[in-house]
Write an enzyme that holds these catalytic residues in place. Structure first.
Site, PDB file in Angstrom:
ATOM      1  N   GLU A   1       6.722  -0.313  -3.134  1.00 31.89           N
ATOM      2  CA  GLU A   1       6.918  -1.693  -3.569  1.00 31.89           C
ATOM      3  C   GLU A   1       7.288  -2.560  -2.367  1.00 31.89           C
ATOM      4  O   GLU A   1       8.462  -2.606  -1.967  1.00 31.89           O
ATOM      5  CB  GLU A   1       8.043  -1.780  -4.613  1.00 31.89           C
ATOM      6  CG  GLU A   1       7.761  -1.035  -5.895  1.00 31.89           C
ATOM      7  CD  GLU A   1       8.551  -1.616  -7.067  1.00 31.89           C
ATOM      8  OE1 GLU A   1       7.930  -1.897  -8.090  1.00 31.89           O
ATOM      9  OE2 GLU A   1       9.765  -1.815  -6.936  1.00 31.89           O
TER      10      GLU A   1
ATOM     11  N   GLU B   1      15.870  -4.059  -5.219  1.00 37.95           N
ATOM     12  CA  GLU B   1      16.938  -4.954  -5.689  1.00 37.95           C
ATOM     13  C   GLU B   1      18.279  -4.231  -5.642  1.00 37.95           C
ATOM     14  O   GLU B   1      19.313  -4.841  -5.341  1.00 37.95           O
ATOM     15  CB  GLU B   1      16.606  -5.472  -7.103  1.00 37.95           C
ATOM     16  CG  GLU B   1      15.472  -6.497  -7.047  1.00 37.95           C
ATOM     17  CD  GLU B   1      14.669  -6.662  -8.338  1.00 37.95           C
ATOM     18  OE1 GLU B   1      15.117  -6.188  -9.400  1.00 37.95           O
ATOM     19  OE2 GLU B   1      13.584  -7.272  -8.254  1.00 37.95           O
TER      20      GLU B   1
ATOM     21  N   ASN C   1       9.090  -1.937 -15.722  1.00 38.27           N
ATOM     22  CA  ASN C   1      10.483  -2.092 -15.292  1.00 38.27           C
ATOM     23  C   ASN C   1      10.961  -3.434 -15.844  1.00 38.27           C
ATOM     24  O   ASN C   1      10.627  -4.477 -15.308  1.00 38.27           O
ATOM     25  CB  ASN C   1      10.559  -2.070 -13.754  1.00 38.27           C
ATOM     26  CG  ASN C   1      11.951  -2.422 -13.249  1.00 38.27           C
ATOM     27  OD1 ASN C   1      12.917  -2.465 -14.017  1.00 38.27           O
ATOM     28  ND2 ASN C   1      12.050  -2.675 -11.935  1.00 38.27           N
TER      29      ASN C   1
ATOM     30  N   LYS D   1      13.815  -4.674 -15.823  1.00 35.10           N
ATOM     31  CA  LYS D   1      14.939  -5.300 -15.104  1.00 35.10           C
ATOM     32  C   LYS D   1      15.973  -5.778 -16.128  1.00 35.10           C
ATOM     33  O   LYS D   1      16.102  -5.162 -17.191  1.00 35.10           O
ATOM     34  CB  LYS D   1      14.424  -6.420 -14.192  1.00 35.10           C
ATOM     35  CG  LYS D   1      13.283  -5.933 -13.302  1.00 35.10           C
ATOM     36  CD  LYS D   1      12.982  -6.814 -12.155  1.00 35.10           C
ATOM     37  CE  LYS D   1      11.822  -6.210 -11.370  1.00 35.10           C
ATOM     38  NZ  LYS D   1      11.530  -6.953 -10.154  1.00 35.10           N
TER      39      LYS D   1
ATOM     40  N   HIS E   1      15.425   1.193  -6.123  1.00 31.16           N
ATOM     41  CA  HIS E   1      14.684  -0.072  -6.206  1.00 31.16           C
ATOM     42  C   HIS E   1      15.217  -1.035  -5.141  1.00 31.16           C
ATOM     43  O   HIS E   1      16.416  -1.063  -4.866  1.00 31.16           O
ATOM     44  CB  HIS E   1      14.829  -0.666  -7.609  1.00 31.16           C
ATOM     45  CG  HIS E   1      13.900  -1.811  -7.855  1.00 31.16           C
ATOM     46  ND1 HIS E   1      14.150  -3.076  -7.363  1.00 31.16           N
ATOM     47  CD2 HIS E   1      12.711  -1.881  -8.497  1.00 31.16           C
ATOM     48  CE1 HIS E   1      13.141  -3.872  -7.716  1.00 31.16           C
ATOM     49  NE2 HIS E   1      12.253  -3.167  -8.395  1.00 31.16           N
TER      50      HIS E   1
HETATM   51  P1  PGA Z   1       7.104  -7.430 -10.337  1.00 29.52           P
HETATM   52  O1  PGA Z   1       8.277  -6.345 -10.129  1.00 29.52           O
HETATM   53  O2  PGA Z   1       5.972  -6.731 -11.013  1.00 29.52           O
HETATM   54  O3  PGA Z   1       7.729  -8.498 -11.218  1.00 29.52           O
HETATM   55  O4  PGA Z   1       6.745  -7.939  -8.988  1.00 29.52           O
HETATM   56  C1  PGA Z   1       7.990  -5.031  -9.781  1.00 29.52           C
HETATM   57  C2  PGA Z   1       9.263  -4.249  -9.610  1.00 29.52           C
HETATM   58  O5  PGA Z   1      10.229  -4.781  -9.059  1.00 29.52           O
HETATM   59  O6  PGA Z   1       9.339  -3.076 -10.015  1.00 29.52           O
END
Ligand code: PGA
Length: 251
Positions: free
Chosen positions: A167, A97, A9, A11, A95
């Protein structure tokens, strides 16, 4: 045995030049055979680039979100059909976020899940608790409520061949990871929740762990019975790190 799946991911990171280098190094570094599928979920503007660089490779690509609407006056949104047009196999849905920063509700997440399915895209449904919820012993209640919100709308059959990502919010981008035992407990609860509606669907469901997965911790996490791979943020931007995570899944 369920196939393992490792999904990067990205982002909101990347640019054409860096993406090209990263994807080419990823493709050339992957082991030729194995029981692990690999995918990257890139920002919308780079879907065409991912498609052209990955189309003839074993690596799949996808988006990080999508609209719950099929088409229309939704300025700034991207539909599932548009993602399908660029060959997306996956779309991340719900997600944390998106839930926390853009106010996505359980109802919207369920609608996005359905929209992806209608277009033939596999949604990667993210669920997970905050630190406060874990500390007040609400983890399983929160995660099952997030799961039920989609199950009630989409139906259990929509999870056949599907992907759920656990997550824990407190582990995302923080360097903190759930212990393998903590993660396994939640993964088992997710599978049991699906099994209560359909045991065959539950047995085939790929449940990924996400939250500070690194080369160094991936092996012990992926060794758990109900952990079928990872959703990897930061470490997916560093090709050697990501390749080592893919190798850990292959063992
Ligand atoms: P991270 O993010 O591996 O940077 O903790 C995981 C995600 O948000 O999918």
């Amino acid at each position: 045995m369920r196939q393992k799946l490792v999904v990067g991911n990205w982002k909101m990171h990347g640019c054409s030049a860096d993406n090209r280098r990263l994807l080419q190094a990823l493709v050339s570094g992957l082991p030729a055979a194995g029981n692990t599928a690999v995918a990257v979920c890139v920002p919308f503007p780079y879907l065409a680039q991912a498609q052209s660089l990955l189309a003839a490779t074993p690596v799949s690509w996808g988006a990080q979100s999508l609209s719950e609407h099929a088409q229309g006056a939704y300025t700034g949104e991207v539909s599932a059909a548009m993602l399908a047009d660029f060959g997306c196999r996956y779309a991340i849905v719900g997600h944390s976020e998106r839930r926390a920063m853009y106010g996505e509700t359980d109802a919207q997440v369920a609608a996005k899940f359905v929209a992806a399915k209608v277009a033939g895209i596999t949604p990667i449904l993210c669920v997970g608790e905050t630190l406060a919820q874990r500390e007040s012993d609400e983890t399983l209640a929160v995660v099952t409520a997030q799961l039920d919100a989609v199950l009630d709308v989409a139906g259990v059959a929509a999870f056949a061949g599907g992907v759920v990502a656990y997550e824990p919010v407190w582990a995302i981008g923080t360097g903190l990871t759930a212990t393998p035992a903590q993660a396994q407990a939640v993964h088992a609860a997710i599978r049991a929740r699906i099994a209560a509606r359909d045991t065959a669907v539950a047995a085939g469901l790929q449940i990924l762990y996400g939250g500070s997965v690194k080369a160094q911790n991936a092996g012990e996490i992926f060794a758990q019975a109900d952990i079928d791979g990872g959703l990897v943020g930061g470490a997916s931007l560093v090709v050697d790190e990501f390749l080592a995570i893919c190798q850990a899944a292959n063992r």
